[in-house]
Scaffold this motif. Sequence first.
Motif, mmCIF file in Angstrom:
data_model
loop_
_atom_site.group_PDB
_atom_site.id
_atom_site.type_symbol
_atom_site.label_atom_id
_atom_site.label_comp_id
_atom_site.label_asym_id
_atom_site.label_seq_id
_atom_site.Cartn_x
_atom_site.Cartn_y
_atom_site.Cartn_z
ATOM 1 N N LEU A 178 29.185 3.423 5.091
ATOM 2 C CA LEU A 178 29.985 2.702 5.928
ATOM 3 C C LEU A 178 29.874 1.190 5.931
ATOM 4 O O LEU A 178 31.012 0.609 5.944
ATOM 5 C CB LEU A 178 30.048 3.456 7.306
ATOM 6 N N GLU A 179 28.578 0.947 6.047
ATOM 7 C CA GLU A 179 28.323 -0.308 6.453
ATOM 8 C C GLU A 179 26.873 -0.751 5.977
ATOM 9 O O GLU A 179 25.896 0.159 6.248
ATOM 10 C CB GLU A 179 28.565 -0.962 7.917
ATOM 11 N N ALA A 180 26.435 -1.938 5.246
ATOM 12 C CA ALA A 180 25.155 -2.211 4.990
ATOM 13 C C ALA A 180 24.891 -3.622 5.375
ATOM 14 O O ALA A 180 25.797 -4.482 5.052
ATOM 15 C CB ALA A 180 24.749 -1.832 3.529
ATOM 16 N N SER A 181 23.690 -4.102 5.805
ATOM 17 C CA SER A 181 23.364 -5.290 6.141
ATOM 18 C C SER A 181 21.831 -5.579 5.375
ATOM 19 O O SER A 181 21.185 -4.553 5.124
ATOM 20 C CB SER A 181 23.233 -5.990 7.582
ATOM 21 N N ARG A 182 21.274 -6.511 5.780
ATOM 22 C CA ARG A 182 19.841 -6.724 5.270
ATOM 23 C C ARG A 182 18.957 -5.800 5.836
ATOM 24 O O ARG A 182 17.869 -5.452 5.339
ATOM 25 C CB ARG A 182 19.435 -8.097 5.343
ATOM 26 N N ARG A 183 19.256 -5.504 7.156
ATOM 27 C CA ARG A 183 18.470 -4.502 8.096
ATOM 28 C C ARG A 183 18.677 -3.231 8.160
ATOM 29 O O ARG A 183 18.020 -2.560 8.400
ATOM 30 C CB ARG A 183 18.141 -5.431 9.474
ATOM 31 N N THR A 184 20.165 -3.066 8.337
ATOM 32 C CA THR A 184 20.479 -1.919 8.644
ATOM 33 C C THR A 184 21.534 -1.248 7.630
ATOM 34 O O THR A 184 22.120 -2.041 6.784
ATOM 35 C CB THR A 184 21.192 -1.889 10.242
ATOM 36 N N CYS A 185 21.630 0.223 7.852
ATOM 37 C CA CYS A 185 22.460 0.823 6.825
ATOM 38 C C CYS A 185 23.280 1.967 7.612
ATOM 39 O O CYS A 185 22.559 2.766 8.285
ATOM 40 C CB CYS A 185 21.775 1.377 5.568
ATOM 41 N N ALA A 238 0.790 -1.126 0.022
ATOM 42 C CA ALA A 238 0.036 0.033 0.008
ATOM 43 C C ALA A 238 0.696 1.171 -0.065
ATOM 44 O O ALA A 238 0.511 2.157 -0.505
ATOM 45 C CB ALA A 238 -0.931 -0.192 1.151
ATOM 46 N N MET A 239 1.996 1.324 0.748
ATOM 47 C CA MET A 239 2.992 2.374 0.740
ATOM 48 C C MET A 239 3.564 2.517 -0.781
ATOM 49 O O MET A 239 3.652 3.780 -1.237
ATOM 50 C CB MET A 239 4.022 2.032 1.964
ATOM 51 N N ARG A 240 4.084 1.667 -1.382
ATOM 52 C CA ARG A 240 4.457 1.461 -2.696
ATOM 53 C C ARG A 240 3.473 2.210 -3.718
ATOM 54 O O ARG A 240 3.770 2.995 -4.184
ATOM 55 C CB ARG A 240 5.160 0.190 -3.073
ATOM 56 N N GLY A 262 17.645 -0.025 -2.780
ATOM 57 C CA GLY A 262 16.337 -0.041 -3.230
ATOM 58 C C GLY A 262 15.124 -0.159 -2.197
ATOM 59 O O GLY A 262 14.154 -0.344 -2.381
ATOM 60 N N ASN A 263 15.417 -0.149 -0.820
ATOM 61 C CA ASN A 263 14.790 -0.213 0.226
ATOM 62 C C ASN A 263 14.425 0.994 0.910
ATOM 63 O O ASN A 263 15.155 1.988 0.713
ATOM 64 C CB ASN A 263 15.357 -1.355 1.386
ATOM 65 N N ASP A 264 13.161 1.091 1.654
ATOM 66 C CA ASP A 264 13.037 2.522 2.344
ATOM 67 C C ASP A 264 13.513 2.362 3.745
ATOM 68 O O ASP A 264 13.555 1.268 4.436
ATOM 69 C CB ASP A 264 11.383 2.710 2.358
ATOM 70 N N HIS A 321 17.431 2.084 9.532
ATOM 71 C CA HIS A 321 16.661 0.842 9.701
ATOM 72 C C HIS A 321 15.882 0.581 8.518
ATOM 73 O O HIS A 321 14.986 1.055 8.306
ATOM 74 C CB HIS A 321 16.186 0.400 11.266
ATOM 75 N N SER A 322 15.872 -0.648 7.906
ATOM 76 C CA SER A 322 15.124 -0.803 6.792
ATOM 77 C C SER A 322 13.462 -1.142 7.137
ATOM 78 O O SER A 322 13.511 -2.029 8.260
ATOM 79 C CB SER A 322 15.669 -1.967 6.023
ATOM 80 N N ILE A 323 12.526 -0.823 6.582
ATOM 81 C CA ILE A 323 11.163 -1.212 7.303
ATOM 82 C C ILE A 323 10.872 -2.268 6.241
ATOM 83 O O ILE A 323 9.807 -3.037 6.387
ATOM 84 C CB ILE A 323 10.241 -0.045 6.824
ATOM 85 N N GLU A 324 11.598 -2.979 5.189
ATOM 86 C CA GLU A 324 11.302 -3.865 4.344
ATOM 87 C C GLU A 324 11.814 -5.107 4.974
ATOM 88 O O GLU A 324 10.937 -6.186 4.493
ATOM 89 C CB GLU A 324 12.506 -3.848 3.094
#
Length: 444
Positions: free
Chosen positions: A411-418, A311-313, A382-384, A439-442
């Motif tokens: 600096l650093e990126a993971s599946r959940r954080t950036c 719905a947000m997209r 590509g994430n919000d 923090h990714s909401i995806e």
Amino acid sequence: MEGRDETITKHEQLLQHIEGLKIGTKISVRKLAKEMSVSEGTAYRAVKDAENLGIVVTKERIGTVRVEKKPRNISEQLTFADVVEIVEGHLIGGADGLNKHLHKYVIGAMEVDAMARYIDAGSLLIVGNRADAHSLALEQGAGVLITGGFGTSREVKELADTLDLPIFSSRHDTFTVASLINRAIFDRLIKKKIMIVEDIVNTRAKIHAVKLSSTVADCKALADQTGQLRLPVIDEWNRVLGIVNRSDMKDLPDGQSIEKLLVRNPVTAGLQTSLASAAQLMMWEGVDFLPIVDRNRKLVATVSRKEVLQAMRDARKQPQLGETFDHLIWNGFADERDEEGRLFFHGFITPQMATDLGTISEGILTTVMTQAALRAAKDMTGNDFVLDNMSTYFVRPVQIEDPVTVMPRLLEASRRTCKIEIEMLHDDSLVAKAVLTLHSIEHG
């Protein structure tokens, strides 16, 4: 029924009493307190909450009145009644046409003959004390807003009543009135963009839930029937007690009670919760299923993370004109890429961003760096994202009309954080710096 009444507070009983009143009933705090045997302060708080829920309104010279709750209106169109309230006006005639919608606004700063070509049905003429212009607008199917606190003739009032077209007066001048209306339209556009849970759930649809006394077999059957991997557990009053997961029942006997499988005190949301808040809540708590409850914690719907994000997209694909402070601050910045394809931003410091000392506000600097980080993170992954924490350093002041460049660096990126470092430069000199964790909401 008596048992159910014991489960709700006096405040809730007052709200239910107000909801049960006939549409159009006048509400007095003193009378309400006496009828329900509560203090006037308790009654006042209940009336204010009822006003926030949209079931009562307070009208000038009339008082507080029970009204029918309108469905959430995501249209930017205003009615004549909305404009009367916005400009703090008082109605002169044509009361039966107050609920008609407007599609056009005309300022009568010309001769009457020239006005005619601009006025059509469904428009609102904003004009001063010119009775001939009032009559012309009404005859062409338009409403009339008289500025400066002036009135009009008896003949014009009668014409407005006959045609069911409102004519009302405001004490404000034409410029102020136009500004107020323009602000109201932009506010509606912003609300249109900010979707809430109520926009995506069907509160009239059948709710699939189980009781605390249900067995594993009951839950498996309902999960297989509905395709839901998680089911809310409710008590006899439809209040949410917890959630059971289909995966937890895999190797259990069918006759076992679900009481030991229950995840108690689950995270819940309300119908007025924004989708962004719901997504962030699920992200923080690591869940992808939210029971939606009313003010008594009674289950009214359920929503999944997938439904919220979709719905947000979809909402972002719609054309929107409303601008929040974040958008207004960021409007002066453009994005570019360096030789290696990395995103960076540049813009100018406008006078509106300044403090009384003539330097840029630290709050504005923080917003600019946050917006740059969010855009850079989305570009990279590509994430919000939402902001988790931020450390800022203000090295030297920035003046009005100074050009600045904002340089993000991952600096650093993971599946959940950036984690991103942001540098703001003026003439290649560092003026501010920030390190942000997003923090990714995806992903939960």
